[in-house]
Scaffold this active site. Structure first.
Site, PDB file in Angstrom:
ATOM      1  N   PRO A  90     -24.829 -93.572  48.973  1.00 44.74           N
ATOM      2  CA  PRO A  90     -25.644 -94.882  50.133  1.00 44.74           C
ATOM      3  C   PRO A  90     -27.128 -94.198  50.626  1.00 44.74           C
ATOM      4  CG  PRO A  90     -23.766 -94.129  51.147  1.00 44.74           C
ATOM      5  CD  PRO A  90     -23.911 -93.530  50.126  1.00 44.74           C
ATOM      6  N   GLU A  91     -27.959 -95.259  49.860  1.00 45.53           N
ATOM      7  CA  GLU A  91     -29.085 -95.572  50.089  1.00 45.53           C
ATOM      8  C   GLU A  91     -29.630 -96.526  51.047  1.00 45.53           C
ATOM      9  OE1 GLU A  91     -31.854 -94.007  46.869  1.00 45.53           O
ATOM     10  OE2 GLU A  91     -29.892 -92.444  45.769  1.00 45.53           O
TER      11      GLU A  91
END
Length: 282
Positions: free
Chosen positions: A2-3
């Site tokens: 997750p970015e």
DNA sequence: CGCGCCTCCTGTGTGC
DNA sequence: TGCACACAGGAGGCGC
């Protein structure tokens, strides 16, 4: 992994599913899931039960849920954290860490995290901006992000440009995947020294960062495996649009040269040897 | 104080 | 077949 685009996708899902609902019960199934919360599980639970979630906000890779008490739930997904909406009768996930139920008896919110790099905390009075996130820079999708200040700070640093993109106190939300993608678009090698970048080059790089993040949000993020999914368990499809990350040996989409992989900061970096020449070392 | 390296964690894939 | 090990990497902490 997750970015910003993955966290924004989760934020949108949470806003739809939990805003306005009142927390009935909280169960903590793993001690590491509660971050920087010294008073412990009992205090964490007591501060949340009976509270109504007002909204769901994000800065960079951090999420927070302002509560009607003026406090907030702060969350970071780390490497493998998931926030899932599940019907009460759904079987517990293998790595279920925290469960929230709501007074309306509707879907539960579950924090599931295989590698336990992620976690949730309660921020005292943090509805506006939690103290825990105060050191995190605004992200480039924030309308108050200051482009001029970013360019000045970037060029004032004595480091390599990829390190700077990953520095969450300079610009937040960019991780290994989108750093490589933005550098590929900007035709810059990640080892280029920041203090040698021209102003226009720094501005172009920022524009590419913003562009790739925006496109990835539209695609619902990048999913390589089951570790990143939205609140309904669905994958994003931006992996089909990657030009550099994970493409070692495959032809560059611009010039056909095989993409190279290098070790950098103890992780992999992908780039085109021809479009992104390594800077000369002295 | 700026910079960069180390560590936390677990499941998956690979090579011998 | 089984074991050992590399790998994925965000971010806080710490040493220089």
């Amino acid at each position: 992994m997750p970015e910003l685009p993955e966290v924004e996708t989760v934020r949108q899902g949470l806003a739809k599913w939990v805003a306005g609902r009142t927390i009935a019960t909280v169960e903590v199934h793993h001690p590491r899931a509660i971050r920087r919360h010294l008073p412990g599980d009992a205090h964490f639970i007591a501060m949340l039960q009976g509270r109504t979630v007002v909204d769901v906000a994000r800065r960079g890779k951090y999420l927070w849920l302002p509560l009607d008490s003026g406090d907030a739930i702060v969350g970071h997904l780390g490497m493998s954290g998931q926030l899932l909406m599940q019907p009460a009768e759904a079987e517990d996930e293998k790595h279920l860490r925290i469960r929230f139920t709501f007074t309306d008896g509707g879907p539960q919110l579950r924090f599931v995290d295989q590698r336990t790099f992620g976690g949730l905390a309660v921020s005292d009075g943090g509805a506006e901006l939690p103290d825990e996130i105060a050191h995190i820079a605004r992200d480039p999708m924030d309308e108050l992000f200051d482009d001029d200040a970013f360019v000045a700070r970037l060029r004032g640093k004595h480091t390599e440009v990829k390190r700077a993109l990953l520095d969450q106190t300079l610009i937040s939300g960019v991780g290994n995947i989108y750093a490589d993608e933005a550098l590929w678009r900007a035709r810059l090698h990640g080892a280029r020294p920041t203090d040698a970048l021209t102003g226009p080059a720094a501005r172009r790089l920022l524009a590419h960062v913003r562009e790739v993040l925006g496109e990835a949000i539209v695609a619902g993020g990048t999913s390589f495996d089951e570790l990143y999914v939205n609140v309904n368990g669905e994958s994003g499809y931006f992996d089909r649009s990657l030009n550099a990350y994970g493409r070692e040996g495959e032809p560059c989409h611009r010039c056909g040269t095989p993409i190279r992989r290098e070790q950098f900061m103890n992780r992999s970096s992908f780039s085109c040897p021809r479009c992104q020449p390594r800077p000369r070392t002295h």
